[in-house]
Structure formats: structure tokens, C-alpha cells
Design a protein around this motif. Structure first.
Motif, PDB file in Angstrom:
ATOM      1  N   LEU A 243       0.712  -1.323  -0.096  1.00  0.00           N
ATOM      2  CA  LEU A 243      -0.017   0.063   0.038  1.00  0.00           C
ATOM      3  C   LEU A 243       0.842   1.289  -0.005  1.00  0.00           C
ATOM      4  CD1 LEU A 243      -2.504  -0.986   2.564  1.00  0.00           C
ATOM      5  CD2 LEU A 243      -2.777  -1.204   0.171  1.00  0.00           C
ATOM      6  N   MET A 244       2.242   1.011   0.120  1.00  0.00           N
ATOM      7  CA  MET A 244       2.869   2.279   0.233  1.00  0.00           C
ATOM      8  C   MET A 244       3.436   2.751  -1.321  1.00  0.00           C
ATOM      9  SD  MET A 244       3.286   2.498   3.506  1.00  0.00           S
ATOM     10  CE  MET A 244       4.502   3.664   3.646  1.00  0.00           C
ATOM     11  N   PRO A 245       3.615   4.042  -1.283  1.00  0.00           N
ATOM     12  CA  PRO A 245       3.967   4.603  -2.527  1.00  0.00           C
ATOM     13  C   PRO A 245       5.364   4.115  -3.182  1.00  0.00           C
ATOM     14  CG  PRO A 245       3.118   6.531  -0.969  1.00  0.00           C
ATOM     15  CD  PRO A 245       3.268   5.003  -0.420  1.00  0.00           C
ATOM     16  N   GLY A 246       5.208   3.891  -4.444  1.00  0.00           N
ATOM     17  CA  GLY A 246       6.572   3.476  -4.867  1.00  0.00           C
ATOM     18  C   GLY A 246       7.136   2.108  -4.820  1.00  0.00           C
ATOM     19  N   GLU A 247       6.250   1.486  -3.803  1.00  0.00           N
ATOM     20  CA  GLU A 247       6.582  -0.125  -3.512  1.00  0.00           C
ATOM     21  C   GLU A 247       6.029  -1.225  -4.491  1.00  0.00           C
ATOM     22  OE1 GLU A 247       8.872  -0.655  -1.382  1.00  0.00           O
ATOM     23  OE2 GLU A 247       9.325   1.394  -0.637  1.00  0.00           O
ATOM     24  N   ARG A 248       6.562  -2.226  -4.433  1.00  0.00           N
ATOM     25  CA  ARG A 248       5.907  -3.546  -5.328  1.00  0.00           C
ATOM     26  C   ARG A 248       6.191  -4.875  -4.445  1.00  0.00           C
ATOM     27  NH1 ARG A 248       7.284  -7.253  -9.020  1.00  0.00           N
ATOM     28  NH2 ARG A 248       9.653  -6.695  -8.860  1.00  0.00           N
ATOM     29  N   LEU A 249       5.121  -5.273  -4.273  1.00  0.00           N
ATOM     30  CA  LEU A 249       5.143  -6.275  -3.198  1.00  0.00           C
ATOM     31  C   LEU A 249       5.038  -7.656  -4.273  1.00  0.00           C
ATOM     32  CD1 LEU A 249       5.060  -7.749  -0.589  1.00  0.00           C
ATOM     33  CD2 LEU A 249       2.676  -7.956  -0.856  1.00  0.00           C
ATOM     34  N   ALA A 250       6.061  -8.428  -4.022  1.00  0.00           N
ATOM     35  CA  ALA A 250       6.453  -9.708  -4.949  1.00  0.00           C
ATOM     36  C   ALA A 250       6.050 -11.025  -4.249  1.00  0.00           C
ATOM     37  CB  ALA A 250       7.901  -9.790  -5.654  1.00  0.00           C
ATOM     38  N   TRP A 251       5.868 -12.123  -5.315  1.00  0.00           N
ATOM     39  CA  TRP A 251       5.526 -13.251  -4.677  1.00  0.00           C
ATOM     40  C   TRP A 251       6.598 -13.707  -3.532  1.00  0.00           C
ATOM     41  CZ3 TRP A 251       8.943 -17.711  -4.725  1.00  0.00           C
ATOM     42  CH2 TRP A 251       9.890 -17.474  -5.494  1.00  0.00           C
ATOM     43  N   ASN A 252       7.899 -13.657  -3.877  1.00  0.00           N
ATOM     44  CA  ASN A 252       9.099 -13.967  -2.935  1.00  0.00           C
ATOM     45  C   ASN A 252       9.103 -13.180  -1.511  1.00  0.00           C
ATOM     46  OD1 ASN A 252      10.091 -11.752  -4.830  1.00  0.00           O
ATOM     47  ND2 ASN A 252      11.685 -11.643  -3.548  1.00  0.00           N
ATOM     48  N   HIS A 253       8.436 -12.024  -1.451  1.00  0.00           N
ATOM     49  CA  HIS A 253       8.293 -11.472  -0.136  1.00  0.00           C
ATOM     50  C   HIS A 253       7.450 -12.035   0.738  1.00  0.00           C
ATOM     51  CE1 HIS A 253       9.636  -7.593  -2.685  1.00  0.00           C
ATOM     52  NE2 HIS A 253      10.840  -8.052  -2.303  1.00  0.00           N
ATOM     53  N   VAL A 254       6.359 -12.467   0.215  1.00  0.00           N
ATOM     54  CA  VAL A 254       5.149 -12.981   0.815  1.00  0.00           C
ATOM     55  C   VAL A 254       5.748 -14.269   1.374  1.00  0.00           C
ATOM     56  CG1 VAL A 254       2.627 -13.831   0.831  1.00  0.00           C
ATOM     57  CG2 VAL A 254       3.337 -11.805  -0.065  1.00  0.00           C
ATOM     58  N   VAL A 255       6.189 -15.159   0.405  1.00  0.00           N
ATOM     59  CA  VAL A 255       6.426 -16.587   0.836  1.00  0.00           C
ATOM     60  C   VAL A 255       7.753 -16.265   1.794  1.00  0.00           C
ATOM     61  CG1 VAL A 255       7.545 -18.810  -0.131  1.00  0.00           C
ATOM     62  CG2 VAL A 255       5.786 -17.360  -1.439  1.00  0.00           C
ATOM     63  N   GLY A 256       8.496 -15.601   1.485  1.00  0.00           N
ATOM     64  CA  GLY A 256       9.894 -15.538   2.386  1.00  0.00           C
ATOM     65  C   GLY A 256       9.172 -15.031   4.063  1.00  0.00           C
ATOM     66  N   ALA A 257       8.278 -14.337   3.919  1.00  0.00           N
ATOM     67  CA  ALA A 257       7.816 -13.792   5.361  1.00  0.00           C
ATOM     68  C   ALA A 257       6.956 -15.065   6.206  1.00  0.00           C
ATOM     69  CB  ALA A 257       6.780 -12.701   5.334  1.00  0.00           C
ATOM     70  N   LEU A 258       6.362 -15.724   5.164  1.00  0.00           N
ATOM     71  CA  LEU A 258       5.519 -16.898   5.656  1.00  0.00           C
ATOM     72  C   LEU A 258       6.464 -18.117   6.268  1.00  0.00           C
ATOM     73  CD1 LEU A 258       2.690 -17.176   3.109  1.00  0.00           C
ATOM     74  CD2 LEU A 258       2.604 -16.562   5.384  1.00  0.00           C
ATOM     75  N   LEU A 259       7.568 -18.183   5.306  1.00  0.00           N
ATOM     76  CA  LEU A 259       8.819 -19.271   5.928  1.00  0.00           C
ATOM     77  C   LEU A 259       9.093 -18.913   7.169  1.00  0.00           C
ATOM     78  CD1 LEU A 259      10.487 -19.972   2.562  1.00  0.00           C
ATOM     79  CD2 LEU A 259       9.114 -21.608   3.973  1.00  0.00           C
ATOM     80  N   GLY A 260       9.419 -17.310   7.530  1.00  0.00           N
ATOM     81  CA  GLY A 260       9.876 -16.693   8.701  1.00  0.00           C
ATOM     82  C   GLY A 260       8.962 -17.086   9.696  1.00  0.00           C
ATOM     83  N   LEU A 261       7.591 -16.981   9.600  1.00  0.00           N
ATOM     84  CA  LEU A 261       6.585 -17.198  10.356  1.00  0.00           C
ATOM     85  C   LEU A 261       6.548 -18.712  10.860  1.00  0.00           C
ATOM     86  CD1 LEU A 261       4.228 -16.042  12.075  1.00  0.00           C
ATOM     87  CD2 LEU A 261       2.770 -16.521  10.246  1.00  0.00           C
ATOM     88  N   ALA A 262       6.741 -19.249  10.138  1.00  0.00           N
ATOM     89  CA  ALA A 262       6.658 -20.810  10.354  1.00  0.00           C
ATOM     90  C   ALA A 262       8.101 -21.055  11.318  1.00  0.00           C
ATOM     91  CB  ALA A 262       6.933 -21.754   8.920  1.00  0.00           C
ATOM     92  N   GLY A 263       9.211 -20.619  10.929  1.00  0.00           N
ATOM     93  CA  GLY A 263      10.201 -20.986  11.838  1.00  0.00           C
ATOM     94  C   GLY A 263      10.105 -20.193  13.288  1.00  0.00           C
ATOM     95  N   THR A 264       9.413 -19.175  13.307  1.00  0.00           N
ATOM     96  CA  THR A 264       8.957 -18.607  14.621  1.00  0.00           C
ATOM     97  C   THR A 264       8.092 -19.304  15.441  1.00  0.00           C
ATOM     98  OG1 THR A 264       9.363 -16.195  13.722  1.00  0.00           O
ATOM     99  CG2 THR A 264       7.964 -16.465  15.585  1.00  0.00           C
ATOM    100  N   VAL A 265       7.160 -20.035  14.856  1.00  0.00           N
ATOM    101  CA  VAL A 265       6.123 -20.851  15.317  1.00  0.00           C
ATOM    102  C   VAL A 265       7.205 -22.110  16.083  1.00  0.00           C
ATOM    103  CG1 VAL A 265       4.377 -22.611  15.132  1.00  0.00           C
ATOM    104  CG2 VAL A 265       4.148 -20.427  13.838  1.00  0.00           C
TER     105      VAL A 265
END
Length: 297
Positions: A109-131
Motif C-alpha cells: 500500500l506504500m507509494p513506490g513499493e512493489r510486493l512480489a511473491w518472494n516477499h510474501v513466501v519469505g515472510a511466511l517461511l519466517g513465520l513458520a520458523g517462529t512458530v
């Protein structure tokens, strides 16, 4: 941008010391500990002003910046302590640790930013490790009786991710402003302590040194370097890489002899490191732009 991202990640590295130093600080109640350490964090900012270029005194700080900063620093800690008082620590901590994922998703939602699939998947992997880290390999037992505590933990996640994202919208505001965010948080924490807690001070030089360490790094310098990272760095990479904090914290506890190494920690290391690397993939694979003169930009 790469340098600013690394500076921002230094905050994550410092937050890894939070559990060890908090444990070493004795039985100091949370809001009193927050008041003391944020007072030290204010001192960190004041000292930094002596060696850094003086901010432009003619620059007016928008009122919303004060609201964002104080709500981010004090609000996160207030709701986190409230969550821990009203829900089991494992579930509450895990809900609160949704903030890195919210930063990654919210960056779209930020101006000039582009969210790619690798950002989302990377964050989800990090969340799984945190679990794996937070639950110690066990299960989760969300109970309706603790709904209020869970809600407070969710507010934590929303507040810190919002603070990080909204700070990026004011890149011209100098990082030195964090000094006054820390000061306000110290005052408000002291008020909460006097209202809600019984005073218990650190006992002995060792506990006072732990409190000093907390104020200098995890609750001091970390907030200044985080401000630089979220304003000038790659916020998607920084968000995904923030899941390294609970892992690094566990590794610090293992090195200190407080925790034992295990396959669970190794698996979490693989997930979180892999997730951060995946999120940062675009930084390393980005094709250089060739100008008309043939130079690479």
C-alpha cells in the motif's frame, strides 16, 4: 538502500538480546523496566546528537509523526504487557509476532513499493520458523477464555507494523526525533507503573548492568537504527528478515547456557534464513540499468 536495510537489520540483531538481558534484570515489573530502559534510550539519542549533524531547527514536525511515534513505541509495549497478563505467553507472543508479515503485506500500500511473491513466501517461511521457536515444537491451544489477551497481542502486531510503515511516509523527518518518542514512552511507562505495579528495583550490580544493557541496545540504539531501515531501506526484505529476532534470541540463550540446542532450532534456522534469503532475492538478482552512455546504474 542496501546499506540502510543492513542498518535496520542491526535493530533485529539487538532485539535478539532482549530475552537474555530481561531475564538477567531480575524481578523488575514490566512497566518499571520499560520506564528505566526508555530513559536510558533517551540518553542514547541525546548523546548521538553530539556526534551527528544537527537537525534543521526550522523544520516543522507534523503532528501525526508524534502520534505515530509515541503510539508505536509506548503503545506496542503497553498492549504487549497487557496481552501477557491476560493470555498464555506462547500464544500471545506468536500473535504479536505477526508484525513482520504485516509489514511485508502492508508495504504493497506504500507509494513506490512493489510486493512480489518472494516477499510474501519469505515472510511466511519466517513465520513458520517462529512458530517452532515460540512453541518449542509443541502445539498451540487457543482458548476462548483468553480472547481479550489474544486481541491485545493482535493490537501489538498492528501497532508496530503500522508504526514501521507509516514512518516510511515521512523520510525527511530526522531519526533524532526518536529521542523524544523514547522520552514520552518512559514517562507514560512510569505512570502505568505507579498505577498498576508494585515497585521492585534491580538487585545488585549484575541486574543493574543488565538493565543498562537493555537501555543501550534493545530498547535504545535499536529503535534509532530501525527508523533508518524502515525509512530508507528495503522494507519488504527488512520485514521478512525480522523473523530472525526470535531465532537469534534463542541462539543467544543457547550460547549463554540458558537453553539447549535441538533439531527444532536447526529447522527454525533453515526456515527463517531461507525465508529472509528468498525475500531478498530481488536485491541480488536485480538487473542493472544501462544508461544511454553505456554506464551501468
Amino acid at each position: 538502500m542496501g546499506r540502510a536495510t543492513l542498518i535496520g537489520f542491526s535493530a533485529v540483531a539487538m532485539w535478539a538480546l532482549l530475552a537474555l538481558l530481561t531475564d538477567a534484570s531480575g524481578q523488575v515489573p514490566p512497566f518499571l523496566l520499560s520506564a528505566i530502559t526508555f530513559s536510558i534510550g533517551t540518553g542514547v539519542g541525546l548523546v548521538a546528537r553530539l556526534v551527528m549533524p544537527a537537525p534543521d531547527k526550522s523544520q516543522k514536525i507534523p503532528p501525526q509523526v508524534w502520534l505515530i511515534g509515541i503510539a508505536g513505541l509506548f503503545g506496542y509495549h503497553f498492549f504487549y504487557f497487557t496481552a501477557l497478563r491476560n493470555a498464555p505467553a506462547v500464544e500471545a507472543s506468536l500473535i504479536a509476532y505477526l508484525w513482520p508479515l504485516l509489514i511485508v503485506l502492508g508495504s504493497a500500500l506504500m507509494p513506490g513499493e512493489r510486493l512480489a511473491w518472494n516477499h510474501v513466501v519469505g515472510a511466511l517461511l519466517g513465520l513458520a520458523g517462529t512458530v517452532l521457536i515460540v512453541t518449542k515444537g509443541g502445539g498451540l491451544a487457543f482458548d476462548a477464555r483468553y480472547a481479550f489477551g489474544y486481541a491485545m497481542a493482535a493490537v501489538c502486531a498492528v501497532l508496530w507494523s503500522s508504526y514501521s510503515l507509516l514512518s516510511r511516509r515521512f523520510p525527511s523527518v530526522p531519526t533524532s526525533i526518536v529521542t523524544w518518542f523514547c522520552a514520552a514512552t518512559a514517562v507514560l511507562s512510569l505512570a502505568c507503573h505507579l498505577t498498576l505495579e508494585k515497585t521492585v528495583l534491580p538487585d545488585g550490580a549484575g541486574q543493574w548492568l543488565a538493565v543498562l544493557g537493555l537501555g543501550l541496545m534493545p530498547v535504545g540504539a535499536a529503535f534509532y537504527t530501525w527508523d533508518i531501515g524502515v525509512k530508507r531501506g528495503n522494507i519488504q526484505v527488512l520485514g521478512a528478515a525480522s523473523y530472525a529476532a526470535p531465532l537469534l534470541s534463542t541462539l543467544v540463550l543457547i550460547a549463554a547456557g540458558v537453553a539447549e540446542p535441538s533439531l527444532r532450532v536447526l529447522a527454525a534456522c533453515v526456515l527463517i534464513t531461507g525465508g529472509a534469503a528468498l525475500a531478498a532475492k530481488s536485491l541480488f538478482l536485480r538487473k542493472p540499468v544501462v544508461t544511454e552512455s553505456g554506464a551501468k546504474a
